[in-house]
Design an enzyme around this catalytic site. Structure first.
Site, PDB file in Angstrom:
ATOM      1  CG  ASP A 184      20.309  14.109 -51.832  1.00 11.87           C
ATOM      2  OD1 ASP A 184      19.961  12.941 -51.617  1.00 11.87           O
ATOM      3  OD2 ASP A 184      21.014  14.451 -52.799  1.00 11.87           O
ATOM      4  CG  ASP A 241      22.884  11.455 -53.848  1.00  8.80           C
ATOM      5  OD1 ASP A 241      22.445  10.296 -53.827  1.00  8.80           O
ATOM      6  OD2 ASP A 241      22.696  12.239 -54.791  1.00  8.80           O
ATOM      7  CG  ASP A 285      23.547  16.120 -56.933  1.00 11.82           C
ATOM      8  OD1 ASP A 285      22.999  15.190 -56.313  1.00 11.82           O
ATOM      9  OD2 ASP A 285      23.714  16.113 -58.158  1.00 11.82           O
ATOM     10  CG  ASP A 317      22.349   3.219 -59.010  1.00 10.58           C
ATOM     11  OD1 ASP A 317      21.594   2.375 -59.523  1.00 10.58           O
ATOM     12  OD2 ASP A 317      23.304   3.738 -59.612  1.00 10.58           O
ATOM     13  CB  ALA A 341      14.761  17.801 -55.507  1.00  8.38           C
TER      14      ALA A 341
END
Length: 1012
Positions: free
Chosen positions: A781, A424, A777, A656, A779
């Site tokens: 993921d 991520d 890190d 992003d 939720a």
């Protein structure tokens, strides 16, 4: 009990049948709870669902149609459906395919007591019952394990041979392992039970419509009930959808994400309301079982419709995944079984040899049988399964010291095989905190110059700063402002203050207010009326506010710039929007866009509450851009460099902007300076044109807006990467299946990816034979972390059910540490397995050579070999720490390979030759004396406890061949241990392993003539 057909008496066939309430009311309480009766015919539990269907089909056809038949499997009940002629499970309210709007219209009044009792027949108690088995049951189950049955057989065999020393020791050791295993399993069950018991027995308020509110235990609620959430919150005992009010929820236990999230009521009108309710898709409106509702707000009461209970809830499914884990398909395990079968075959050859020699020496049948079993126990040592866990245990212990916690030790070995890691971006590769770089407002369709200060009086009174101050999901918990780091930074930049509303605010604003936002100098004050939290699917959030003193409401929106621009009036979006966006994102800045829409003054508070998101988030005025600096973490670049040097591929999957993601990938070294980035823009088919893909270079000058360029590249060309957005990813997956796998081989940046797309990406990579690691890190993921072969969550929690591994160190250095420890554990497993295979062969050849001269090792000699070597050496071999850095080479992952087989077989042959040489040389010595066998007519077991093949007394032990072979074999055990104790490049050298050096030294010192 699983695997048994049971019968339930019910007025309907499914829990959602429109049964007559009068007949339902006639169900007496005793009949309700005692109508579950076990049928006379019992069936053995099968591992698969099909097995159940085949076993029960004959019985089902004979049962009365007025009864409902079911069985339980892995804590889920399966009911017979007469229409489909199949067993089906009922999840909850989602089974009715209800829309969001119908949840409001059909389920907001809750259930009558009689209907609740009827549904309880099917759904049972709302509890996640983790039964802690008694120790005696666990002990019996462990004893019946094939490994321990083999151990017991070996102990009995040794006892028959009067080999009491080692038999007693192995019995005590096995008993110790059984006790430890049983205690550990029971302890884990208790921990799991304690984890779920916090919400399993709480009192809740259930809304009964016209009947008012009833206080019931949480175990009695069923799908369709309406629960009232108190203002101080509670721990959710079930999964429920919000139909009134908002809640601030801590879901860290489920997701590992420590930031509280805001949940709002499910839409009651508009396009979203017409969609079928799905707990995962509508998670922003769903309170999940086990999550902690910190606080709630509503004009009247916060109401939740129960959608799932028991093991069907989100937490129940997590508990089931722990209780009944899916078997890991690990090639090493399959190869180990094949290898052991070869060892068994070698043992059978030895058995034939023992029988032949026994017949020649006229040995009794009892002795031949005992020695045959002895040969089998030698070729397949009973201690083997225990020694193979040494690497995992030591790796897990070392990882805990460096802040990596593991809930699935079996995945440690798999971590050593990773050849691709997906990351991520925000909070993983980059810092959580985002520093405000500048703002760029848009007025009359033209961008103003960038501004860095937003707290001036002239700016504070603008809609732009009002949007910055109000459009967020922040909340006050224990006098501390909590929420998403991006929201916190943007809000703090305005200098505003967030306050909880008081009673007088409702009159001042003529509306029910959830939060007050005001400026310290009292220049402005806003009341937040309604929130639509950020959705990763929609890539935006919005709020409805009223400024103090104004009669109208305002809608403020923020989100991904391209998403926000599409919702705005075209003339308010500057023509230079794309160019300005590109200039920021190519520098790696995080950019969000703001928009505003003023509602009509005639709209009242209640009318605004009934407006759906689509009605509010339209016809917006574009306000401008907020530019945030997202710094790369200090360790990121070095870790990615180490992974690249180790030939481990790295990818980025983020929500992003694609240009920002590419820029970060270049800055952190995921994409190197000399490598090209090709963006794949895919368009779905329409009525006139088929689906198409346009390829363009990331840094090609003048390539903006809808322009395209042909890109010439070949699969063999090494210096390029693909970048793709979530929308283009979906198009390529669906419409270009032939190209998709080749595309995945070279794609590095995946932007604007939804949580489901991240999970799909991991699965697609696994389908092309990558061993995939995932590091994230948040939720968003969770799905990908669970799907990956090795998922590691950056979380402050010691352990999270969101992933197999959790790192308390919030940077990606944990990835290289995990791979290093995984490689060390994998190499240790191979070393120990190869050592035990050669150890068994050395002992096998020794015994067979001694049998040929009617001799055998004595009890003390066997005790030295079995206790001093076969136990101590394998355990100390696994203590070598992992090598300090990753290397390009990868450890072996298969036992059945040419190199491994050559290594083992060559050592076996070498040891055999060096046993044969002294065995025959000793007979050539002048002092050699030949043992004369004395016939044994009765017992074949000597007083010293070994099969004698007709030799009485100690003559069968005190022979020149015996002493020679014992010394040679003993040193071979030690030499092979040194040979197989592999150090660099995956483990520290063996000379740094003090314990194995100490063990080897002691064994050498212990080899004195008195041992024979």
């Amino acid at each position: 009990m699983s695997g048994i057909v049971r019968v339930i008496q019910a007025p309907g066939q499914t829990p959602f049948d429109n049964v007559d309430q009068q007949s339902t009311a006639q169900l007496e309480d005793g009949e309700r709870h005692q109508s579950l009766k076990e049928h006379d015919g019992k069936f053995t539990q099968r591992d698969s669902f099909k097995g159940h269907i085949n076993s029960y089909f004959i019985l089902i056809t004979c049962l009365c149609s007025s009864q409902v038949h079911y069985f339980s499997h892995h804590s889920i009940k399966y009911y017979w459906n007469e229409g489909t002629q199949n067993f089906e499970s009922y999840t909850g309210l989602e089974d009715t395919k209800v829309s969001c709007a119908h949840i409001h219209t059909d389920h907001s009044d809750g259930l009558t007591k009689s209907l609740q009792d009827y549904r309880a027949l099917f759904f049972g108690k709302n509890e996640i019952e983790v039964k802690v088995p008694p120790l005696i049951k666990l002990f019996v189950k462990e004893v019946l394990n094939p490994f321990y049955i083999f151990q017991i057989g070996a102990v009995i065999l040794w006892s028959f041979e009067n080999y009491y020393h080692f038999a007693i020791f192995m019995f005590l050791l096995s008993a110790l392992f059984i006790v430890i295993s049983g205690y550990t399993i029971r302890k884990n069950y208790k921990r799991l039970r304690d984890m779920v018991v916090s919400h399993s027995m709480v009192q809740v308020s259930v809304w009964r419509g016209n009947e008012g509110i009833e206080q019931v235990m949480s175990t009695e609620v069923v799908p369709g009930d309406v629960i009232i959430i108190p203002a101080k919150g509670l721990i959710m005992p079930c999964d429920g959808v919000l139909i009134c009010g908002t809640c601030t929820v801590d879901e860290s236990m489920l997701t590992g994400e420590s930031v509280p999230v805001t949940k709002t009521s499910v839409p009651s009108s508009g396009e979203e309301a017409d969609r079928m309710y799905n707990a995962e898709e509508h998670k922003l409106h769903t309170l999940f079982c086990g999550s902690h509702v910190i606080q709630s707000h509503a004009a009247d009461q916060v109401k939740v419709v129960v959608v799932r209970t028991g093991f069907s809830t989100a937490k129940g499914q997590l508990v089931r995944s722990i209780l009944y884990p899916e078997p890991i398909n690990f090639k090493l395990h399959r190869d180990a079984i094949h290898f052991l079968m070869c060892m068994v075959g070698l043992g059978l050859i030895g058995v034939i040899y023992v029988i032949v020699v026994g017949v020649i020496y006229q040995v009794s049948i009892v002795s031949i049988i005992i020695d045959s079993f002895n040969i089998i126990a030698i070729t397949v040592p009973p201690i083997l399964p225990v020694t193979l866990t040494v690497g995992l245990v030591n790796a897990q212990r070392r990882m805990k010291k460096i802040g990596i916690f593991c809930i699935s030790p079996q995945r440690i070995n798999i971590s050593g095989q990773l050849n691709l890691v997906c990351f991520d971006k925000t909070g993983t590769l980059t810092e959580d905190s985002l520093n405000l770089w500048c703002i760029q407002r848009a007025e009359d369709g033209i961008f103003s110059p960038p501004e860095t200060e937003v707290t001036t009086e002239s700016l504070v009174k603008t809609s732009f700063v009002a949007c910055m101050a109000t459009c967020h999901s922040l909340t006050i918990i224990e006098d501390k402002l909590c929420g998403d780091p991006l929201d916190l930074n943007v809000f703090n930049a305005t200098g505003s203050i967030l306050e909880e509303p008081k009673e007088e605010h409702k009159a001042r604003y003529n509306a029910s207010i959830s939060t007050i936002v005001r400026h310290p100098q009292q220049w402005t004050e806003f009341g937040i009326v309604h929130q639509f939290p950020f959705s990763s699917m929609l890539q935006r959030m919005s709020v409805v506010v009223r400024q103090l003193g104004q009669k109208h409401f305002d809608v403020y929106l923020k989100g991904a710039p391209e998403t926000v621009a599409n919702l705005c009036k075209p003339h308010t979006v500057p023509l230079s929007f794309t160019e300005i966006m590109k200039s920021y994102t190519q520098q790696g800045f995080r950019v969000i866009a703001l928009a505003h829409h003023q509602l009509e003054s005639k709209l009242s508070w209640s009318e605004v509450q009934n407006l759906c998101r689509e009605q509010l988030e339209t016809n917006m005025d574009f306000l401008g851009l907020v530019v945030l600096q997202n710094k790369i973490k200090e360790q990121t670049e070095s870790v990615l460099f180490d992974l690249r040097q180790a030939n481990i591929r790295t990818l980025m999957a983020t929500g992003d902007n694609i240009l920002t993601a590419i820029s970060v990938a270049q800055d952190c070294g995921m994409v190197q300076a000399h490598e090209k980035v090709i963006i794949a823009d895919a368009v779905p088919p329409n009525y006139q044109n088929p689906a198409s893909i346009t390829w363009r270079y990331f840094d090609k000058p003048g390539l903006i807006n809808n322009q395209t360029a042909e890109v010439g590249f070949s699969v063999e060309e090494p210096d390029y990467h693909f970048a793709v957005s979530g929308k283009a990813f979906a198009v390529i997956t669906e419409h270009f299946p032939d190209l998709f796998q080749k595309f995945l081989m070279r794609a590095t940046v995946f932007a604007r990816m939804t949580p489901d797309q991240k999970t799909q990406l991991v699965q697609d990579l696994q389908n092309i034979d990558y061993i995939v690691g995932m590091c994230g890190d948040g939720a968003n993921d969770c799905g990908a972390l669970k799907k990956a072969h090795s998922g590691i969550s950056l979380s402050k929690l010691e352990a999270s059910v969101a992933s197999p591994f959790t790192s308390s160190i919030p940077n990606i250095s944990c990835v290289t540490n995990l791979i290093r420890e995984g490689r060390a554990a994998l190499v240790t497993t191979f070393c120990v397995f190869k050592y035990m295979a050669v150890f068994s062969s050395i002992l096998y050849w020794s015994i067979n050579l001694l049998i040929s001269v009617s001799s055998l090792f004595g009890s003390v000699q066997f005790l030295f070999i079995d206790l001093g070597i076969s136990l101590v050496i394998p355990f100390t071999m696994g203590l070598n720490p992992a090598w300090k850095k990753l290397v390009r080479d990868t450890p072996q992952t298969r036992l059945i390979t040419g190199s491994v087989l050559f290594s083992v077989i060559s050592q076996i042959v070498n040891c055999l030759l060096f046993q044969l040489l002294p065995f025959f040389l000793v007979k050539q010595q002048s002092w050699y004396e030949t043992l004369t066998p004395a016939p044994c007519s009765e017992s074949s077991v000597s007083e010293h406890g070994n099969s004698t093949f007709g030799i009485e007394g100690e003559n069968y032990i005190r022979t020149f061949e015996n002493t020679t072979i014992f010394y040679v074999a003993a040193f071979q055990y030690l030499i092979v241990a040194i040979v197989f104790s592999k150090g660099k490049p995956f483990r520290q050298p063996s000379y740094k392993n003090c314990k194995i050096n100490f063990a080897l030294h002691n064994k050498q010192v212990g080899l004195t003539p008195s041992d024979s």
